[in-house]
Design an enzyme around this catalytic site. Structure first.
Site, PDB file in Angstrom:
ATOM      1  CB  SER A 121     -21.697  45.803 -59.051  1.00  0.00           C
ATOM      2  OG  SER A 121     -20.355  45.498 -59.114  1.00  0.00           O
ATOM      3  CG  HIS A 142     -21.926  41.209 -61.426  1.00  0.00           C
ATOM      4  ND1 HIS A 142     -22.703  41.098 -60.296  1.00  0.00           N
ATOM      5  CD2 HIS A 142     -20.830  41.905 -61.046  1.00  0.00           C
ATOM      6  CE1 HIS A 142     -22.104  41.699 -59.297  1.00  0.00           C
ATOM      7  NE2 HIS A 142     -20.971  42.193 -59.727  1.00  0.00           N
ATOM      8  CD  GLU A 154     -25.842  38.667 -60.014  1.00  0.00           C
ATOM      9  OE1 GLU A 154     -26.824  38.542 -59.268  1.00  0.00           O
ATOM     10  OE2 GLU A 154     -25.155  39.708 -60.051  1.00  0.00           O
ATOM     11  CG  ASN A 192     -24.014  43.458 -55.574  1.00  0.00           C
ATOM     12  OD1 ASN A 192     -23.445  42.862 -54.658  1.00  0.00           O
ATOM     13  ND2 ASN A 192     -23.381  43.917 -56.628  1.00  0.00           N
TER      14      ASN A 192
HETATM   15  N1  CAA Z   1      -7.058  33.960 -56.392  1.00  0.00           N
HETATM   16  C1  CAA Z   1      -7.050  32.631 -56.497  1.00  0.00           C
HETATM   17  N2  CAA Z   1      -7.350  31.800 -55.467  1.00  0.00           N
HETATM   18  C2  CAA Z   1      -7.645  32.376 -54.286  1.00  0.00           C
HETATM   19  C3  CAA Z   1      -7.670  33.773 -54.098  1.00  0.00           C
HETATM   20  C4  CAA Z   1      -7.351  34.580 -55.214  1.00  0.00           C
HETATM   21  N3  CAA Z   1      -7.366  35.914 -55.156  1.00  0.00           N
HETATM   22  N4  CAA Z   1      -8.014  34.032 -52.810  1.00  0.00           N
HETATM   23  C5  CAA Z   1      -8.216  32.836 -52.224  1.00  0.00           C
HETATM   24  N5  CAA Z   1      -7.998  31.848 -53.113  1.00  0.00           N
HETATM   25  C6  CAA Z   1      -8.172  30.404 -52.899  1.00  0.00           C
HETATM   26  C7  CAA Z   1      -7.028  29.853 -52.104  1.00  0.00           C
HETATM   27  O1  CAA Z   1      -5.994  29.415 -52.983  1.00  0.00           O
HETATM   28  C8  CAA Z   1      -7.678  28.701 -51.366  1.00  0.00           C
HETATM   29  O2  CAA Z   1      -7.780  27.570 -52.172  1.00  0.00           O
HETATM   30  P1  CAA Z   1      -7.486  26.095 -51.554  1.00  0.00           P
HETATM   31  O3  CAA Z   1      -8.362  25.997 -50.335  1.00  0.00           O
HETATM   32  O4  CAA Z   1      -7.855  25.172 -52.668  1.00  0.00           O
HETATM   33  O5  CAA Z   1      -6.024  26.136 -51.236  1.00  0.00           O
HETATM   34  C9  CAA Z   1      -9.126  29.153 -51.144  1.00  0.00           C
HETATM   35  O6  CAA Z   1      -9.349  30.195 -52.104  1.00  0.00           O
HETATM   36  C10 CAA Z   1      -9.305  29.677 -49.762  1.00  0.00           C
HETATM   37  O7  CAA Z   1      -8.373  30.740 -49.584  1.00  0.00           O
HETATM   38  P2  CAA Z   1      -7.611  31.042 -48.214  1.00  0.00           P
HETATM   39  O8  CAA Z   1      -7.341  29.750 -47.484  1.00  0.00           O
HETATM   40  O9  CAA Z   1      -6.441  31.932 -48.523  1.00  0.00           O
HETATM   41  O10 CAA Z   1      -8.584  31.979 -47.424  1.00  0.00           O
HETATM   42  P3  CAA Z   1     -10.067  31.749 -46.986  1.00  0.00           P
HETATM   43  O11 CAA Z   1     -10.390  30.331 -46.690  1.00  0.00           O
HETATM   44  O12 CAA Z   1     -10.251  32.784 -45.952  1.00  0.00           O
HETATM   45  O13 CAA Z   1     -10.883  32.145 -48.304  1.00  0.00           O
HETATM   46  C11 CAA Z   1     -12.044  33.640 -49.714  1.00  0.00           C
HETATM   47  C12 CAA Z   1     -10.785  33.395 -48.902  1.00  0.00           C
HETATM   48  C13 CAA Z   1     -12.024  32.734 -50.939  1.00  0.00           C
HETATM   49  C14 CAA Z   1     -11.965  35.089 -50.159  1.00  0.00           C
HETATM   50  C15 CAA Z   1     -13.295  33.310 -48.845  1.00  0.00           C
HETATM   51  O14 CAA Z   1     -13.187  33.974 -47.615  1.00  0.00           O
HETATM   52  C16 CAA Z   1     -14.585  33.725 -49.501  1.00  0.00           C
HETATM   53  O15 CAA Z   1     -15.117  33.028 -50.354  1.00  0.00           O
HETATM   54  N6  CAA Z   1     -15.131  34.888 -49.062  1.00  0.00           N
HETATM   55  C17 CAA Z   1     -16.406  35.414 -49.574  1.00  0.00           C
HETATM   56  C18 CAA Z   1     -16.141  36.135 -50.856  1.00  0.00           C
HETATM   57  C19 CAA Z   1     -17.410  36.693 -51.439  1.00  0.00           C
HETATM   58  O16 CAA Z   1     -18.489  36.654 -50.880  1.00  0.00           O
HETATM   59  N7  CAA Z   1     -17.243  37.271 -52.634  1.00  0.00           N
HETATM   60  C20 CAA Z   1     -18.317  37.941 -53.311  1.00  0.00           C
HETATM   61  C21 CAA Z   1     -18.214  39.409 -53.038  1.00  0.00           C
HETATM   62  S1  CAA Z   1     -19.499  40.318 -53.800  1.00  0.00           S
HETATM   63  C22 CAA Z   1     -18.879  40.701 -55.303  1.00  0.00           C
HETATM   64  O17 CAA Z   1     -17.781  40.440 -55.668  1.00  0.00           O
HETATM   65  C23 CAA Z   1     -19.815  41.358 -56.242  1.00  0.00           C
HETATM   66  C24 CAA Z   1     -19.993  42.802 -56.172  1.00  0.00           C
HETATM   67  O18 CAA Z   1     -20.530  43.317 -57.126  1.00  0.00           O
HETATM   68  C25 CAA Z   1     -19.639  43.646 -55.062  1.00  0.00           C
END
Ligand code: CAA
Length: 286
Positions: A121, A142, A154, A192
């Site tokens: 990251s 990434h 990325e 990030n």
């Molecule tokens: N695997 C597969 N599918 C998943 C999943 C997983 N681990 N988690 C959630 N999903 C899917 C669900 O199946 C659902 O799909 P459908 O709507 O088609 O049924 C969809 O995602 C939404 O899931 P939920 O209804 O369970 O929950 P939600 O609506 O609260 O969504 C979330 C969960 C997808 C995590 C959403 O909240 C989200 O996008 N959050 C932001 C995540 C983000 O910003 N990530 C980047 C982080 S930074 C990073 O990773 C980089 C770094 O270097 C730090």
């Protein structure tokens, strides 16, 4: 350019398991390497559970799940990655560990043209590249968490990365169904660089007692239409990973906004790492 058919993934935690799952669902032969037999079993179970969830939610047929499972093999010997065309390392966000892994892969992977990609990251890609004998073949790739859901990757070429490696990595990202953006080899890359100061700002608000986590998160979820507020997101990313990313960025820029707040450090020290440990800014059932 022949498409990638044999992929290696090193590390099967939160990110590595997601990458391996997505690659297997995309039809690739995926070999996953972990550090020990126990970690390998845990990784295998993690992917199997995620594929089962996909079936339960109606996103995958049982046939797709079974085919993906059949395309995955697991090992705790990096030597088993010798025949891979591309290897993606997704081990802990620690410079020494990642350097050791890319060095070992450099010695192990037989095809001198093979691409060794790192899911770091925040660690400069060039530092990892020059630790190997094939700096032209090292690149950042990434992914975002949860990998099966987030469309973005990325792609980060270092100063040493060849054009061929860049082309191959872009093609792989597309094979995996992801949408690549090219990012600079600066700690934090694009996402990030913007996200970390925001997340740390939310931790400082909690630390100073000026707002509660629930209110900060609701504010950003309802006021900015973010899918989750910053503290929930920190719990998803893992507080240890967030701290490591912040430290790399601070080391690079000496920018106070990148300095990990004491509260974050104390929570990591206490083992309150977020969802993966059952407790972070919120508590989670097992
Ligand atoms: N695997 C597969 N599918 C998943 C999943 C997983 N681990 N988690 C959630 N999903 C899917 C669900 O199946 C659902 O799909 P459908 O709507 O088609 O049924 C969809 O995602 C939404 O899931 P939920 O209804 O369970 O929950 P939600 O609506 O609260 O969504 C979330 C969960 C997808 C995590 C959403 O909240 C989200 O996008 N959050 C932001 C995540 C983000 O910003 N990530 C980047 C982080 S930074 C990073 O990773 C980089 C770094 O270097 C730090």
């Amino acid at each position: 350019m022949e498409p990638v058919t044999r992929l290696g993934v090193v590390g099967c935690g939160l990110m590595g398991s997601g990458v391996a799952e997505v690659a297997a669902l995309s039809g690739l032969d995926v070999r996953v390497a972990e550090i020990s037999a126990d970690a390998t079993d845990a990784g295998r179970r993690r992917i199997a559970a995620s594929l089962d969830r996909g079936v339960l939610r109606g996103k995958l047929t049982t046939h797709q799940r079974d085919q993906a499972r059949a395309r995955l093999t697991f090992t705790h010997d990096l030597g088993d990655l010798a025949d891979r065309q591309v290897v993606i390392e997704a081990v802990a966000e620690n410079r020494d560990i990642k350097t050791d892994v890319v060095r070992a892969l450099d010695k192990t992977v037989e095809d001198a043209e093979a691409v060794l990609a790192t899911n770091t990251s925040s660690i400069p890609i060039v530092d990892l590249a020059v630790a190997t004998e094939r700096p032209g073949r090292i690149i950042g790739l990434h992914f975002f968490n949860p990998v099966p859901v987030q469309q973005l990757v990325e792609i980060i070429p270092a100063l040493t990365t060849s054009q061929e490696t860049l082309r191959r990595t872009r093609a792989l990202a597309e094979q995996l169904g992801k949408q690549p953006v090219q990012a600079p080899d600066r700690s934090g890359f694009v996402v990030n660089a913007l996200l970390v100061p925001y997340l740390l700002g939310a931790v400082r608000m909690v630390e100073s007692g000026s707002a509660r986590p629930e209110d900060i998160d609701r504010g950003m979820e309802l006021g900015r239409a973010h899918p989750m507020g910053p503290l929930r997101l920190l719990d998803l990313i893992g507080l240890d990973t967030a701290q490591a990313v912040a430290e790399s960025m601070y080391e690079e820029f000496k920018e106070p906004l990148h300095a990990a707040p004491a509260l974050l450090r104390r929570m990591v020290a206490a083992g309150h790492l977020g969802r993966k440990s059952g407790r972070g800014f919120y508590s989670y059932d097992a």
